[in-house]
Design a protein around this motif. Structure first.
Motif, PDB file in Angstrom:
ATOM      1  N   UNK A 102      49.914  23.805  31.697  1.00 27.26           N
ATOM      2  CA  UNK A 102      48.629  24.094  30.687  1.00 27.26           C
ATOM      3  C   UNK A 102      49.375  24.626  29.243  1.00 27.26           C
ATOM      4  N   UNK A 103      48.493  24.513  28.595  1.00 27.01           N
ATOM      5  CA  UNK A 103      49.216  24.955  27.519  1.00 27.01           C
ATOM      6  C   UNK A 103      50.019  26.125  27.584  1.00 27.01           C
ATOM      7  N   UNK A 104      50.901  27.120  28.342  1.00 30.39           N
ATOM      8  CA  UNK A 104      51.804  28.097  28.196  1.00 30.39           C
ATOM      9  C   UNK A 104      53.308  26.403  27.972  1.00 30.39           C
ATOM     10  N   UNK A 105      52.873  25.254  28.252  1.00 32.55           N
ATOM     11  CA  UNK A 105      54.201  24.673  28.305  1.00 32.55           C
ATOM     12  C   UNK A 105      54.496  24.519  26.331  1.00 32.55           C
ATOM     13  N   UNK A 106      52.996  24.276  24.945  1.00 33.51           N
ATOM     14  CA  UNK A 106      53.489  24.438  24.469  1.00 33.51           C
ATOM     15  C   UNK A 106      53.505  25.352  23.645  1.00 33.51           C
ATOM     16  N   UNK A 107      53.353  26.466  24.050  1.00 29.84           N
ATOM     17  CA  UNK A 107      53.736  28.360  23.173  1.00 29.84           C
ATOM     18  C   UNK A 107      55.174  28.315  23.914  1.00 29.84           C
ATOM     19  N   UNK A 108      55.943  28.195  25.117  1.00 30.34           N
ATOM     20  CA  UNK A 108      57.466  27.786  25.102  1.00 30.34           C
ATOM     21  C   UNK A 108      58.119  27.243  24.213  1.00 30.34           C
ATOM     22  N   UNK A 109      57.357  25.983  24.152  1.00 34.40           N
ATOM     23  CA  UNK A 109      58.697  24.678  22.797  1.00 34.40           C
ATOM     24  C   UNK A 109      58.617  25.725  21.825  1.00 34.40           C
ATOM     25  N   UNK A 110      57.038  25.726  21.512  1.00 36.64           N
ATOM     26  CA  UNK A 110      57.247  26.083  19.989  1.00 36.64           C
ATOM     27  C   UNK A 110      57.025  27.598  19.438  1.00 36.64           C
ATOM     28  N   UNK A 111      56.609  28.425  19.937  1.00 42.49           N
ATOM     29  CA  UNK A 111      56.233  29.091  19.680  1.00 42.49           C
ATOM     30  C   UNK A 111      57.679  30.303  19.302  1.00 42.49           C
ATOM     31  N   UNK A 112      58.420  29.772  19.121  1.00 47.47           N
ATOM     32  CA  UNK A 112      59.739  30.132  18.699  1.00 47.47           C
ATOM     33  C   UNK A 112      60.243  29.985  17.915  1.00 47.47           C
ATOM     34  N   UNK A 113      60.363  28.222  17.521  1.00 53.27           N
ATOM     35  CA  UNK A 113      60.321  28.179  16.301  1.00 53.27           C
ATOM     36  C   UNK A 113      59.205  27.872  15.377  1.00 53.27           C
ATOM     37  N   UNK A 153      47.262  28.859  20.387  1.00 53.84           N
ATOM     38  CA  UNK A 153      47.395  27.763  21.379  1.00 53.84           C
ATOM     39  C   UNK A 153      47.083  28.385  22.661  1.00 53.84           C
ATOM     40  N   UNK A 154      46.986  29.461  23.185  1.00 57.83           N
ATOM     41  CA  UNK A 154      46.576  29.479  24.818  1.00 57.83           C
ATOM     42  C   UNK A 154      45.657  28.616  25.224  1.00 57.83           C
ATOM     43  N   UNK A 155      44.612  29.230  24.167  1.00 59.06           N
ATOM     44  CA  UNK A 155      42.810  28.994  24.445  1.00 59.06           C
ATOM     45  C   UNK A 155      42.584  27.315  23.677  1.00 59.06           C
ATOM     46  N   UNK A 156      43.789  26.605  23.318  1.00 56.29           N
ATOM     47  CA  UNK A 156      43.358  24.806  22.936  1.00 56.29           C
ATOM     48  C   UNK A 156      43.227  23.971  24.643  1.00 56.29           C
ATOM     49  N   UNK A 157      42.187  23.262  24.522  1.00 56.37           N
ATOM     50  CA  UNK A 157      42.391  22.235  25.681  1.00 56.37           C
ATOM     51  C   UNK A 157      43.186  21.487  26.137  1.00 56.37           C
ATOM     52  N   UNK A 158      44.276  21.257  27.624  1.00 53.28           N
ATOM     53  CA  UNK A 158      45.240  20.869  28.092  1.00 53.28           C
ATOM     54  C   UNK A 158      44.676  19.499  27.528  1.00 53.28           C
ATOM     55  N   UNK A 170      56.888  27.963   9.505  1.00 50.98           N
ATOM     56  CA  UNK A 170      56.093  26.883   9.569  1.00 50.98           C
ATOM     57  C   UNK A 170      54.323  27.523   9.766  1.00 50.98           C
ATOM     58  N   UNK A 171      53.949  28.736   9.279  1.00 52.23           N
ATOM     59  CA  UNK A 171      52.439  29.422   9.059  1.00 52.23           C
ATOM     60  C   UNK A 171      52.431  30.237   8.081  1.00 52.23           C
TER      61      UNK A 171
END
Ligand code: MLT
Length: 262
Positions: free
Chosen positions: A141-152, A173-178, A241-242
């Protein structure tokens, strides 16, 4: 999900030149709250959720998800809102969408703001990374994207100065649909090179970059700046980035200056 397939949910404020603030990956319209609150006196601000993000339903699988499909959804949404021409702000992935929109609907574009984005396509290694991440999202689920992207995502110092911004972005990020995340990863990997189109952009254009954006190298903004006729380029200090969240005062002031010209 509030909307039917292909229909976009959006939030809005203010009056004046229509300005569509289009979020990047994997966010939604809520990241623009600060701009909706601060800039309603200079523009009619509309922030849509792209298909498969926030409260917008995903695109039908059959048609395939692509930057062109997102651009078509935005064009249909703008028409439904009665907007003949818009200034489009594309953040990161939505810069890729904005290039597709400019190719397909130049007549609907009054101006362009390209923030933390690039015109070049993915490298082969970049594409591989997207497919691997999509497979991870399928499993975790979205946790995978958080792990990959949040630190950057953030400039050094943002987390210390503003931990609630980091927590908020993690929550978005966690609230988005896979399904929406996976479709967007595939669509980004398949996107075309937009570099040849830069010289065909003939509307007022503002390029914004974060001084410490780890995801978008500075030379990408320079390339867009050198190829788009009369484009302005503003670098936001203290932002990665934000910039709309990390340094909203500077980001809003850049938008205010640009929108004053319409
Ligand atoms: C985004 O913020 O939209 C993404 O980082 C863009 C990308 O991964 O190319």
């Amino acid at each position: 999900m509030a909307n039917k397939e292909g229909e976009l949910h959006s939030i809005e404020s203010g009056t004046g030149t229509p300005l569509a603030l289009v979020h990047g990956f994997p966010f939604d319209a809520s990241i623009w709250q600060g701009q909706l609150e601060a800039l309603g006196d200079v523009a009619h601000i509309l922030a849509p959720d792209l298909p498969g993000f926030g409260q917008s339903a995903p695109l039908p699988e059959a048609g395939g998800v692509s930057m062109d499909a997102y651009a078509e959804a935005l064009a249909a949404w703008a028409r439904d809102k009665g907007l003949e021409k818009i200034v489009m702000l594309g953040h990161s992935m939505s810069g890729y969408v904005a290039f597709a929109f400019a190719r397909r609907h130049a007549d609907m574009l009054a101006g362009l703001i390209l923030t933390n984005t690039k015109a070049t396509p993915d490298t082969e290694a970049g594409k591989e990374g997207r497919y691997k991440l999509a497979a991870e999202v399928e499993k975790r689920g979205p946790q995978a994207v958080v792990d990959a992207m949040l630190p950057k995502l953030f400039a050094p110092g943002t987390e210390e100065r503003n931990p609630q911004v980091v927590a908020r972005v993690r929550g978005v990020m966690l609230s988005q649909q896979p399904q929406g995340i996976i479709a967007a990863l595939h669509a980004m990997a398949a996107r075309p090179d937009s570099t040849p189109d830069l010289s065909n952009i003939h509307v007022p254009t503002l390029i914004i970059s974060g001084a410490q954006d780890a995801l978008m190298p500075a030379n990408e903004a320079e390339l867009m700046h050198s190829r788009i006729k009369d484009a302005q380029h503003i670098v936001i200090e203290g932002a990665g980035h934000l910039p709309m969240l990390e340094n909203p005062a500077a980001f809003n002031s850049a938008l205010r200056g640009f929108l004053g010209g319409f």
